[in-house]
Design an enzyme around this catalytic site. Structure first.
Site, PDB file in Angstrom:
ATOM      1  N   ASP A  90       0.910  -0.704   0.273  1.00 53.88           N
ATOM      2  CA  ASP A  90      -0.024   0.253   0.037  1.00 53.88           C
ATOM      3  C   ASP A  90       1.147   1.305   0.186  1.00 53.88           C
ATOM      4  OD1 ASP A  90      -1.382   1.846   0.323  1.00 53.88           O
ATOM      5  OD2 ASP A  90      -3.225   0.688   1.623  1.00 53.88           O
ATOM      6  N   ASP A 101      -2.916   7.809  -3.140  1.00 57.92           N
ATOM      7  CA  ASP A 101      -3.336   5.988  -2.171  1.00 57.92           C
ATOM      8  C   ASP A 101      -3.300   5.143  -2.732  1.00 57.92           C
ATOM      9  OD1 ASP A 101      -2.958   4.281  -0.030  1.00 57.92           O
ATOM     10  OD2 ASP A 101      -5.036   5.811   0.850  1.00 57.92           O
ATOM     11  N   HIS A 161     -11.535   5.501   1.486  1.00 56.48           N
ATOM     12  CA  HIS A 161     -11.657   7.802   2.160  1.00 56.48           C
ATOM     13  C   HIS A 161     -11.854   8.350   1.150  1.00 56.48           C
ATOM     14  CE1 HIS A 161      -7.618   7.342   1.787  1.00 56.48           C
ATOM     15  NE2 HIS A 161      -8.011   6.255   1.862  1.00 56.48           N
ATOM     16  N   HIS A 169      -7.280  11.011   5.243  1.00 57.22           N
ATOM     17  CA  HIS A 169      -8.834  10.291   5.274  1.00 57.22           C
ATOM     18  C   HIS A 169      -9.803  11.678   5.822  1.00 57.22           C
ATOM     19  CE1 HIS A 169      -6.848   6.553   6.428  1.00 57.22           C
ATOM     20  NE2 HIS A 169      -7.113   6.345   5.439  1.00 57.22           N
ATOM     21  N   GLU A 194     -10.715   0.964  -1.359  1.00 53.40           N
ATOM     22  CA  GLU A 194     -10.477   0.751  -1.065  1.00 53.40           C
ATOM     23  C   GLU A 194     -11.097  -1.053  -0.411  1.00 53.40           C
ATOM     24  OE1 GLU A 194      -7.174   1.263   2.509  1.00 53.40           O
ATOM     25  OE2 GLU A 194      -8.537   2.874   1.981  1.00 53.40           O
ATOM     26  N   GLU A 284      -6.821  -0.580  -3.842  1.00 53.94           N
ATOM     27  CA  GLU A 284      -7.173   0.598  -3.947  1.00 53.94           C
ATOM     28  C   GLU A 284      -6.547   1.251  -4.805  1.00 53.94           C
ATOM     29  OE1 GLU A 284      -5.070   1.871  -0.439  1.00 53.94           O
ATOM     30  OE2 GLU A 284      -6.703   3.897  -0.069  1.00 53.94           O
TER      31      GLU A 284
HETATM   32 MN    MN Z   1      -3.303   2.586   1.102  1.00 57.22          MN
HETATM   33 MN    MN Z   2      -6.299   4.424   2.002  1.00 50.84          MN
END
Ligand code: MN
Ligand code: MN
Length: 299
Positions: A90, A101, A161, A169, A194, A284
């Protein structure tokens, strides 16, 4: 596609962050092989991000099997990837605070394609649904149905998010189940979607310290060491998460970090572990939603 004022100025930076994040994710999955040293891999990928003109928006997270999130190897670690299992990679990249992200799951040993494919398919199914006005409940239930139809459970207490500048976030959530209040996706928002899938209980609990921290709340500090580390953190990472290993050893940094965490000045992330010990897969992407539809994603 039309790009509105609030996003237009920022779009180039977001797109650059997204393309660096995509490359970093792919490189990370390629390097995450049985026997490789995790620290070497995260450092190589974080250096790649910087070479391309971005910065890590958070430490590269490596999640092996039932570790769902929030783990990065500490400085000096010789921990290696196991010969079997799943590895979630990630990655976050920011350009001037504009964050992408993204995550993927690699297969160590080659026996986990169904689990890995279920989270991947869930993400592929919902990306075409994303637009202003789209139902969050429909997105969540599509993720849930896709994963359960392959024989796994979504991880219900991890979710996608919204992302704002220097804020990973930002308050708008994208659940991985249909059991949620039905709100709609607003115009001009950046969201990370995600899905997580598991053969375990379907939720995560907190584990040990994951070597990741972020600024928390202001407090009066009286010792010089704490004050000087705090100013380094503010200057280098702002409000974004950072790794213990990003700080220099000469500052007795672990001890000072722990002191700051005990006093609540910084937040220490704990690893998130699947409650039943089940393996977890994750995919994600960050998606830029404009006025009329999706502008770009980290796919
Ligand atoms: Mn992530
Ligand atoms: Mn994330």
């Amino acid at each position: 596609m039309r790009v509105l004022r609030t996003i237009r100025e920022d779009l180039d930076k977001l797109l650059l962050a997204g393309s660096i994040a995509r490359e970093a994710r792919e490189r990370g999955i390629q390097l995450s092989q049985p026997g490789a040293i995790m620290l070497d891999v995260v450092e190589e990928v974080e250096e790649l991000i910087i070479r391309r003109g971005g910065k890590p928006a958070f430490p590269v997270n490596i999640g092996i099997d039932s570790v769902a999130a929030h783990y990065t190897p500490p400085s000096g670690s010789s921990e290696r990837f196991p010969s079997k299992g799943v590895v979630k990679f990630d990655v976050g990249v920011h350009v001037d605070g504009y964050v992408a992200d993204t995550a993927a799951t690699g297969d160590l040993g080659g026996n986990n394609q169904a689990l890995i494919g279920s989270a991947r398919k869930a993400l592929e199914e919902v990306i075409p649904l994303i637009k202003p006005g789209a139902s969050i409940r429909l997105i969540g239930s599509t993720i849930e149905k896709t994963i359960t139809s392959i024989g796994y459970r979504p991880v219900t207490n991890l979710m996608g998010h919204s992302i704002e500048r220097y804020n990973l976030h930002a308050g708008f959530n994208v659940p991985n189940t249909g059991s949620t209040a039905d709100v709609t996706i607003p115009r001009e928002i950046v969201i990370a979607v995600e899905p997580f899938a598991t053969g375990g209980k379907g939720f995560v609990v907190s584990g040990r310290n994951g070597n990741i921290f972020s600024l928390s709340r202001e407090k009066e500090l009286d010792d010089e060491e704490s004050l000087s580390m705090l100013s380094v953190i503010r200057e280098r990472f702002s409000t974004l998460p950072f790794a213990e290993r990003w700080l220099s050893d000469q500052h007795r940094h672990r001890e000072i970090l722990n002191r700051l965490a005990r006093r609540g000045v910084i937040h220490a992330y704990q690893t998130l572990l699947e409650a039943g010990g089940g393996q977890v897969s994750q995919w994600e992407h960050t998606i830029i939603v404009g006025r009329d539809g999706v502008i770009a994603s980290s796919m």
